[in-house]
Design a protein around this motif. Structure first.
Motif, PDB file in Angstrom:
ATOM      1  N   SER A  13      32.523   1.652   4.016  1.00 27.77           N
ATOM      2  CA  SER A  13      31.205   2.289   3.859  1.00 27.77           C
ATOM      3  C   SER A  13      30.484   1.715   2.650  1.00 27.77           C
ATOM      4  O   SER A  13      29.282   1.437   2.697  1.00 27.77           O
ATOM      5  CB  SER A  13      31.352   3.805   3.696  1.00 27.77           C
ATOM      6  OG  SER A  13      31.788   4.390   4.878  1.00 27.77           O
ATOM      7  N   TYR A  14      31.205   1.551   1.573  1.00 24.61           N
ATOM      8  CA  TYR A  14      30.654   0.973   0.349  1.00 24.61           C
ATOM      9  C   TYR A  14      30.163  -0.454   0.617  1.00 24.61           C
ATOM     10  O   TYR A  14      29.066  -0.833   0.215  1.00 24.61           O
ATOM     11  CB  TYR A  14      31.727   0.999  -0.739  1.00 24.61           C
ATOM     12  CG  TYR A  14      31.301   0.437  -2.065  1.00 24.61           C
ATOM     13  CD1 TYR A  14      30.455   1.155  -2.914  1.00 24.61           C
ATOM     14  CD2 TYR A  14      31.755  -0.810  -2.484  1.00 24.61           C
ATOM     15  CE1 TYR A  14      30.064   0.635  -4.137  1.00 24.61           C
ATOM     16  CE2 TYR A  14      31.361  -1.327  -3.707  1.00 24.61           C
ATOM     17  CZ  TYR A  14      30.523  -0.605  -4.529  1.00 24.61           C
ATOM     18  OH  TYR A  14      30.133  -1.122  -5.741  1.00 24.61           O
ATOM     19  N   THR A  20      23.752  -3.962   3.295  1.00 25.94           N
ATOM     20  CA  THR A  20      22.442  -3.619   3.855  1.00 25.94           C
ATOM     21  C   THR A  20      21.388  -3.483   2.755  1.00 25.94           C
ATOM     22  O   THR A  20      20.221  -3.809   2.977  1.00 25.94           O
ATOM     23  CB  THR A  20      22.497  -2.354   4.737  1.00 25.94           C
ATOM     24  OG1 THR A  20      23.019  -1.257   3.993  1.00 25.94           O
ATOM     25  CG2 THR A  20      23.325  -2.592   5.988  1.00 25.94           C
ATOM     26  N   THR A  21      21.791  -3.047   1.575  1.00 28.90           N
ATOM     27  CA  THR A  21      20.857  -3.020   0.443  1.00 28.90           C
ATOM     28  C   THR A  21      20.461  -4.444   0.062  1.00 28.90           C
ATOM     29  O   THR A  21      19.291  -4.721  -0.214  1.00 28.90           O
ATOM     30  CB  THR A  21      21.492  -2.288  -0.759  1.00 28.90           C
ATOM     31  OG1 THR A  21      21.762  -0.938  -0.373  1.00 28.90           O
ATOM     32  CG2 THR A  21      20.577  -2.307  -1.974  1.00 28.90           C
ATOM     33  N   LEU A  22      21.427  -5.350   0.083  1.00 25.29           N
ATOM     34  CA  LEU A  22      21.141  -6.757  -0.201  1.00 25.29           C
ATOM     35  C   LEU A  22      20.163  -7.314   0.828  1.00 25.29           C
ATOM     36  O   LEU A  22      19.212  -8.011   0.475  1.00 25.29           O
ATOM     37  CB  LEU A  22      22.437  -7.567  -0.210  1.00 25.29           C
ATOM     38  CG  LEU A  22      22.265  -9.074  -0.390  1.00 25.29           C
ATOM     39  CD1 LEU A  22      21.618  -9.390  -1.734  1.00 25.29           C
ATOM     40  CD2 LEU A  22      23.606  -9.761  -0.252  1.00 25.29           C
ATOM     41  N   LYS A  44      20.750  -3.019  16.507  1.00 26.39           N
ATOM     42  CA  LYS A  44      19.878  -2.475  15.475  1.00 26.39           C
ATOM     43  C   LYS A  44      20.285  -1.044  15.101  1.00 26.39           C
ATOM     44  O   LYS A  44      20.218  -0.656  13.942  1.00 26.39           O
ATOM     45  CB  LYS A  44      18.430  -2.498  15.951  1.00 26.39           C
ATOM     46  CG  LYS A  44      17.856  -3.905  16.023  1.00 26.39           C
ATOM     47  CD  LYS A  44      16.540  -3.953  16.726  1.00 26.39           C
ATOM     48  CE  LYS A  44      15.475  -3.190  15.987  1.00 26.39           C
ATOM     49  NZ  LYS A  44      14.118  -3.401  16.534  1.00 26.39           N
ATOM     50  N   LYS A  45      20.749  -0.269  16.082  1.00 26.13           N
ATOM     51  CA  LYS A  45      21.180   1.102  15.793  1.00 26.13           C
ATOM     52  C   LYS A  45      22.398   1.107  14.874  1.00 26.13           C
ATOM     53  O   LYS A  45      22.524   1.962  14.010  1.00 26.13           O
ATOM     54  CB  LYS A  45      21.479   1.860  17.084  1.00 26.13           C
ATOM     55  CG  LYS A  45      20.249   2.207  17.874  1.00 26.13           C
ATOM     56  CD  LYS A  45      20.594   2.980  19.119  1.00 26.13           C
ATOM     57  CE  LYS A  45      19.338   3.256  19.922  1.00 26.13           C
ATOM     58  NZ  LYS A  45      19.619   3.987  21.145  1.00 26.13           N
ATOM     59  N   ARG A  51      23.219   1.495   7.088  1.00 20.68           N
ATOM     60  CA  ARG A  51      22.305   1.841   5.990  1.00 20.68           C
ATOM     61  C   ARG A  51      22.498   3.280   5.525  1.00 20.68           C
ATOM     62  O   ARG A  51      22.237   3.601   4.374  1.00 20.68           O
ATOM     63  CB  ARG A  51      20.857   1.636   6.438  1.00 20.68           C
ATOM     64  CG  ARG A  51      20.471   0.195   6.624  1.00 20.68           C
ATOM     65  CD  ARG A  51      19.018   0.051   7.075  1.00 20.68           C
ATOM     66  NE  ARG A  51      18.776  -1.302   7.518  1.00 20.68           N
ATOM     67  CZ  ARG A  51      18.368  -1.640   8.741  1.00 20.68           C
ATOM     68  NH1 ARG A  51      18.109  -0.716   9.642  1.00 20.68           N
ATOM     69  NH2 ARG A  51      18.197  -2.903   9.052  1.00 20.68           N
ATOM     70  N   LYS A  52      22.942   4.126   6.434  1.00 18.79           N
ATOM     71  CA  LYS A  52      23.136   5.543   6.113  1.00 18.79           C
ATOM     72  C   LYS A  52      24.563   5.847   5.665  1.00 18.79           C
ATOM     73  O   LYS A  52      24.914   7.005   5.498  1.00 18.79           O
ATOM     74  CB  LYS A  52      22.779   6.396   7.327  1.00 18.79           C
ATOM     75  CG  LYS A  52      21.301   6.362   7.644  1.00 18.79           C
ATOM     76  CD  LYS A  52      20.979   7.186   8.860  1.00 18.79           C
ATOM     77  CE  LYS A  52      19.484   7.150   9.149  1.00 18.79           C
ATOM     78  NZ  LYS A  52      19.146   7.906  10.352  1.00 18.79           N
TER      79      LYS A  52
END
Length: 129
Positions: A13-14, A20-22, A44-45, A51-52
Motif C-alpha cells: 500500500s505504501y 501514484t504520487t510520483l 484505470k479503476k 491512489r486511495k
C-alpha cells in the motif's frame, strides 16, 4: 529488475501510494501510468484504488517496476537541488544521452528494459539536461 521484499499488504500500500504520487508529480496520464506499472490500459479503476491506498498486487514484475520508478525519482532528487523543477520535469524532457528521446517514452515504449536503461543513464551520465 528484482522486486523488493514487499509481500506485506501495508508495504505494498505504501509503495502504491508513493508511486501514484510520483506519477502525479510527473504529470502523467492514466495510460502512461498503467504502462509504467505493466498493467493493461483498461486498469484505470485499479490506479484509482492504488491512489486511495489499496496495495499493489503481489506480483514481482509490478513491485519491481514501482520500486525502480521510485529509484529514478530518488536519483533525480540526488542530482538536482530540492527546489529545482527538473526533479519532476526531467522525465518528460528529451535527453541527449537517450538519443534525444524523453525518458518517459523510453520507459513506456520499452517496458522493463527501458526503465533499466533510464536508471543506468542516471547512474552513468556526468550531467543531465
Amino acid at each position: 529488475m528484482s522486486a523488493p521484499p514487499a509481500s506485506e499488504p501495508t508495504e505494498r500500500s505504501y509503495l502504491a501510494y508513493n508511486v501514484t504520487t510520483l506519477f502525479k508529480r510527473w504529470g502523467l496520464e492514466d495510460p502512461q501510468q498503467t504502462a509504467l506499472l505493466g498493467l493493461p490500459r483498461r486498469e484505470k479503476k485499479q490506479l484509482e484504488r492504488f491512489r486511495k491506498g489499496a496495495p499493489l498486487p503481489e506480483e514481482p514484475e509490478i513491485l519491481g517496476r514501482a520500486s525502480a520508478l521510485l529509484a529514478i525519482n530518488q536519483r533525480l532528487a540526488d542530482r538536482f537541488p530540492a527546489d529545482d523543477p527538473r526533479v519532476y520535469t526531467w522525465v518528460v524532457t528529451p535527453e541527449e544521452g537517450l538519443e534525444g528521446r524523453r525518458p518517459l517514452d523510453v520507459m513506456v515504449e520499452d517496458g522493463i528494459p527501458g526503465i533499466r536503461r533510464v536508471l543506468e543513464h542516471l547512474d552513468e551520465a556526468p550531467s543531465l539536461s
